[in-house]
Scaffold this motif. Structure first.
Motif, PDB file in Angstrom:
ATOM      1  N   THR A   1       7.898   8.059   5.176  1.00 20.35           N
ATOM      2  CA  THR A   1       6.405   6.742   5.289  1.00 20.35           C
ATOM      3  C   THR A   1       6.156   6.545   3.805  1.00 20.35           C
ATOM      4  OG1 THR A   1       6.106   7.407   7.264  1.00 20.35           O
ATOM      5  CG2 THR A   1       4.804   5.814   6.146  1.00 20.35           C
ATOM      6  N   SER A   2       5.791   7.474   3.184  1.00 20.72           N
ATOM      7  CA  SER A   2       5.640   6.839   1.506  1.00 20.72           C
ATOM      8  C   SER A   2       6.659   5.683   0.717  1.00 20.72           C
ATOM      9  CB  SER A   2       5.177   8.398   1.243  1.00 20.72           C
ATOM     10  OG  SER A   2       4.908   7.613  -0.179  1.00 20.72           O
ATOM     11  N   ALA A   3       7.827   7.434   0.659  1.00 19.75           N
ATOM     12  CA  ALA A   3       9.569   6.034  -0.064  1.00 19.75           C
ATOM     13  C   ALA A   3       9.279   4.515   0.895  1.00 19.75           C
ATOM     14  CB  ALA A   3      10.514   7.322   0.424  1.00 19.75           C
ATOM     15  N   TYR A   4       9.483   4.320   2.713  1.00 22.99           N
ATOM     16  CA  TYR A   4       9.358   3.129   3.285  1.00 22.99           C
ATOM     17  C   TYR A   4       8.313   2.155   2.008  1.00 22.99           C
ATOM     18  CZ  TYR A   4       9.758  -0.477   7.174  1.00 22.99           C
ATOM     19  OH  TYR A   4      10.903  -1.056   7.680  1.00 22.99           O
ATOM     20  N   ASP A   5       7.037   2.648   2.149  1.00 20.52           N
ATOM     21  CA  ASP A   5       6.379   2.109   1.876  1.00 20.52           C
ATOM     22  C   ASP A   5       6.161   1.228   0.315  1.00 20.52           C
ATOM     23  OD1 ASP A   5       5.130   1.768   4.450  1.00 20.52           O
ATOM     24  OD2 ASP A   5       3.834   3.866   3.403  1.00 20.52           O
TER      25      ASP A   5
ATOM     26  N   ILE B   1      17.190   1.619   7.063  1.00 21.02           N
ATOM     27  CA  ILE B   1      18.576   0.981   6.911  1.00 21.02           C
ATOM     28  C   ILE B   1      17.878  -0.007   7.502  1.00 21.02           C
ATOM     29  CG2 ILE B   1      20.634   0.808   7.407  1.00 21.02           C
ATOM     30  CD1 ILE B   1      20.367   4.086   8.621  1.00 21.02           C
ATOM     31  N   TYR B   2      17.863  -0.750   8.362  1.00 21.01           N
ATOM     32  CA  TYR B   2      17.639  -2.294   8.511  1.00 21.01           C
ATOM     33  C   TYR B   2      16.639  -2.906   7.085  1.00 21.01           C
ATOM     34  CZ  TYR B   2      15.053  -6.407  10.539  1.00 21.01           C
ATOM     35  OH  TYR B   2      14.932  -8.084   9.814  1.00 21.01           O
ATOM     36  N   ALA B   3      15.770  -2.088   7.083  1.00 15.84           N
ATOM     37  CA  ALA B   3      14.979  -2.546   5.811  1.00 15.84           C
ATOM     38  C   ALA B   3      15.669  -2.760   4.376  1.00 15.84           C
ATOM     39  CB  ALA B   3      13.277  -2.049   5.658  1.00 15.84           C
ATOM     40  N   GLY B   4      16.095  -1.403   3.988  1.00  9.43           N
ATOM     41  CA  GLY B   4      17.662  -2.049   2.614  1.00  9.43           C
ATOM     42  C   GLY B   4      18.386  -3.143   3.100  1.00  9.43           C
ATOM     43  N   GLY B   5      18.660  -3.840   4.326  1.00 12.23           N
ATOM     44  CA  GLY B   5      19.888  -5.455   4.628  1.00 12.23           C
ATOM     45  C   GLY B   5      21.126  -4.759   4.745  1.00 12.23           C
TER      46      GLY B   5
ATOM     47  N   VAL C   1      15.841   3.436   0.542  1.00 11.15           N
ATOM     48  CA  VAL C   1      17.724   4.670   0.533  1.00 11.15           C
ATOM     49  C   VAL C   1      17.080   6.313   0.936  1.00 11.15           C
ATOM     50  CG1 VAL C   1      19.186   5.554  -0.032  1.00 11.15           C
ATOM     51  CG2 VAL C   1      19.525   3.232  -0.035  1.00 11.15           C
ATOM     52  N   THR C   2      16.103   6.324  -0.371  1.00 14.59           N
ATOM     53  CA  THR C   2      15.227   7.871  -0.197  1.00 14.59           C
ATOM     54  C   THR C   2      14.416   7.753   1.639  1.00 14.59           C
ATOM     55  OG1 THR C   2      14.693   8.153  -2.638  1.00 14.59           O
ATOM     56  CG2 THR C   2      13.384   9.231  -1.294  1.00 14.59           C
ATOM     57  N   ALA C   3      13.912   6.701   1.572  1.00 17.27           N
ATOM     58  CA  ALA C   3      13.243   6.825   3.443  1.00 17.27           C
ATOM     59  C   ALA C   3      13.924   7.243   4.464  1.00 17.27           C
ATOM     60  CB  ALA C   3      12.426   5.660   3.256  1.00 17.27           C
TER      61      ALA C   3
END
Length: 304
Positions: free
Chosen positions: A61-65, A98-102, A70-72
């Motif tokens: 979650t921290s990596a996503y924020d 993965i969706y947030a990364g496009g 990719v790390t998340a």
């Protein structure tokens, strides 16, 4: 005789009975400990697993924020081994990252697995909140694929993806559904995207149709071979002399004005006539070389 103390040692009957009672209790505790050891080990492993899942989820979650998608995704993928209580969350979080990364296509693969694992409501009952969460993100990934297809002018594929996205949100995006405002907004945006894609498709088809009609109605853009040969190279049919008229009719006057030599008439010929003349010239040279090789011509060849 059993109650008598050993030789040289004096103990009362009560002391001997108490000692034997303590020995029996010790043996019973030992057996209970051996029997409960597997249960204790399993409980300990479960506690470690749950704690690890919590820590990994916090790290992901921290990596996503911080936009480290990719790390998340990599951290959330580790939850597949640790999160045994709610296994669908590992695939849901991974697909969301993965969706947030496009990468919309791979996002749909993970979200499809999550949709198969999430608890679903019985038939004829409203969908649950967790199921609607998965369906909302799944529909967003399908919408992304539709946008990509629309940008590539593949409107049929785009319309198909938009239809799938809206079907995915059934009973979740409606007013009062379990999906909430996010599902409702996603459904409205997907409908608008589909309508825009259909308008772009109609506009493209109309432009193509107008372009085809314009090409058919403008004969000057595609002159026949005979017309181009007469207008651009009149010297070929009028005289066999090597000289050609000079003046402003040539398309490249800078080449014909220098050196006193006549400009090459092939520069203004149709490309197909130029290719024909070039082939005739090559054939003529080939015949002359063949005659010389066979002993004809100037007699210098050798007849085999």
């Amino acid at each position: 005789m059993d109650l008598l103390p050993p030789p040289g040692e004096f103990r009362t009957t009560e002391e001997i009975r108490d000692a034997r009672f303590h020995e029996q209790l010790a043996r019973r505790r030992k057996r209970m400990l051996l029997w409960s050891a597997p249960v204790v080990v399993i409980a300990l492993l479960a506690a470690i697993k749950l704690l690890s899942a919590t820590l990994i989820n916090v790290a992901g979650t921290s990596a996503y924020d911080n936009a480290g998608y990719v790390t998340a995704s990599e951290r959330f993928s580790s939850l597949e081994l640790f999160n045994v209580v709610e296994p669908w969350k590992a695939h849901f979080n991974q697909g969301t990252a993965i969706y947030a990364g496009g990468d919309f296509f791979n996002a749909t693969l993970q979200l499809e697995v999550a949709l198969g694992l999430v608890p679903q409501a019985p038939q004829d009952e409203p969908r649950g909140e967790d199921e609607c969460k998965v369906r909302t993100n799944y529909s967003l990934a399908l919408e992304g694929l539709g946008d990509e297809a629309s940008i590539a002018s593949d409107f049929a594929t785009a319309s198909n993806y938009y239809d799938q996205a809206q079907t995915m949100l059934s009973d979740c995006g409606e007013s009062g559904g379990s999906g909430g405002e996010e599902a409702q907004e996603a459904e409205e945006r997907q409908q608008e995207s589909q309508e825009q894609s259909q308008q772009d498709q109609q506009q493209q088809e109309q432009e193509q149709q107008e372009g085809e009609e314009g090409e058919e109605g403008d004969p000057s853009e595609s002159p026949s071979d005979g017309e181009s040969g007469e207008s651009e190279s009149p010297s070929d049919g009028e005289s066999g002399e090597s000289e050609s008229p000079t003046g402003g009719e040539s398309e490249s006057p800078s080449e014909g004005e220098s050196g006193g030599e006549s400009p090459s008439p092939t520069e203004s010929l149709d490309p197909r006539q130029e290719e024909l003349q070039s082939r005739n010239q090559e054939a003529q040279e080939s015949r002359e070389a063949s005659e010389q090789a066979s002993g004809g011509g100037n007699g210098s060849g050798q007849n085999w």
